[in-house]
Enzyme design. Structure first.
Site, short mmCIF file in Angstrom:
data_model
loop_
_atom_site.label_atom_id
_atom_site.label_comp_id
_atom_site.label_asym_id
_atom_site.label_seq_id
_atom_site.Cartn_x
_atom_site.Cartn_y
_atom_site.Cartn_z
N GLU A 99 55.64 35.22 37.05
CA GLU A 99 54.34 35.17 36.38
C GLU A 99 54.45 35.62 34.92
O GLU A 99 53.72 35.14 34.05
CB GLU A 99 53.34 36.07 37.10
CG GLU A 99 53.10 35.70 38.56
CD GLU A 99 52.40 36.80 39.35
OE1 GLU A 99 51.89 36.50 40.44
OE2 GLU A 99 52.38 37.97 38.90
N ASP A 137 46.96 30.66 47.22
CA ASP A 137 46.85 30.35 48.65
C ASP A 137 45.43 30.64 49.12
O ASP A 137 44.73 31.49 48.56
CB ASP A 137 47.85 31.17 49.47
CG ASP A 137 47.74 32.66 49.19
OD1 ASP A 137 47.10 33.37 49.99
OD2 ASP A 137 48.30 33.13 48.17
#
Length: 265
Positions: free
Chosen positions: A36, A223
């Site tokens: 990230e 998700d």
């Protein structure tokens, strides 16, 4: 309230107002995973700090540099010394937040990262959410008042102009130290009215609040927790693509923050 207390409150309010009118100069961006962090390190052309501001021996990594008129620091908790995986979770997040505030005295903290989302709250894969409130969902202390301490609910620093400029969804974040969701966690997350869940946010918020540093939270959905696919499988499948959306949102946020003071966010 005694007059002396009134005077103290007035002084504190004046000091806060003065801080909020000062242009933002130093930002600390706390990111749990290297995947990230690195795209933003490259975007802002930051360099790794080899003469660390952190205690000797810790794995925490700081990337720093100047972007526009901002001194930017990206802090990544680094890899676990034994297992070699990202040091995710609330313990590492709390420690690096505390150490970063002590060493760098930032005007603003941004906690950016991926998160699970809840379709029941309208979350979709790739959504980027600006967090309005944070709370924990796995600190269960069923004793009066201690129960509320465990939940640790608090509002984040309000940035209505930034939210409007970036056209982001706004939602509540629930934090815990597990990627999966037990039935007890699910009940607590529902009670927290969370749109997204992560493993760091409420810990960062706790330390930032303790040391009176404004903090904002930008989370991108990898998700769907209440969906059909296994969480770990869906997370890994979408991590790279969703990180691109996260990095774009953080870059836009930093561009908007540049040249402004806290009260203009």
């Amino acid at each position: 309230m005694a007059p002396q207390d009134d005077n103290v409150d007035a002084v504190e309010e004046a000091m806060v107002a003065e801080v909020e009118k000062k242009p933002i100069a130093t930002i600390v961006i706390i990111i749990a995973m290297q995947t990230e962090a690195l795209p933003l390190v490259n975007k802002f052309q930051l360099i790794e700090d080899h003469d660390s501001v952190f205690p000797k021996g810790v794995p925490w990594v700081r990337y720093h540099g100047t972007y526009k008129d901002l001194f930017i620091n990206i802090i990544w908790p680094g890899k676990d010394a034994v297992l070699g995986v990202d040091s995710v979770g609330t313990v590492s997040a709390s420690l690096v937040t505390y150490a970063s505030i002590q060493a760098l005295q930032p005007d603003l903290i941004i906690n950016a990262g991926t998160a699970g989302g809840f379709k029941a709250k309208g979350a979709n894969i790739g959504d980027v959410v600006m967090v309005s409130d944070v709370a924990f969902h796995d600190r269960r202390i069923p004793i009066p008042v201690f129960d509320q301490y465990g939940i640790g609910a608090r509002r984040t620093f309000s940035t209505p102009k930034l939210v409007k400029e970036l056209d982001l969804k706004v939602g509540k974040l629930s934090t815990g130290d597990s990627l999966d969701m037990s039935p007890q966690d699910e009940a607590a997350i529902n009670a927290n009215d969370a749109t997204v869940k992560d493993m760091e946010g409420a810990a960062v918020a706790y330390v930032a609040d303790l040391l009176s540093v404004p903090a904002i939270f930008i989370k991108a959905v990898t998700d769907i927790v209440d969906g059909d696919k296994p969480t770990a499988e869906e997370f890994l499948q979408n991590l790279v693509a969703v990180t691109a959306a996260l990095d774009q949102a953080v870059t836009k946020a930093v561009d908007f923050i540049s040249g402004k003071c806290l009260s203009e966010l």
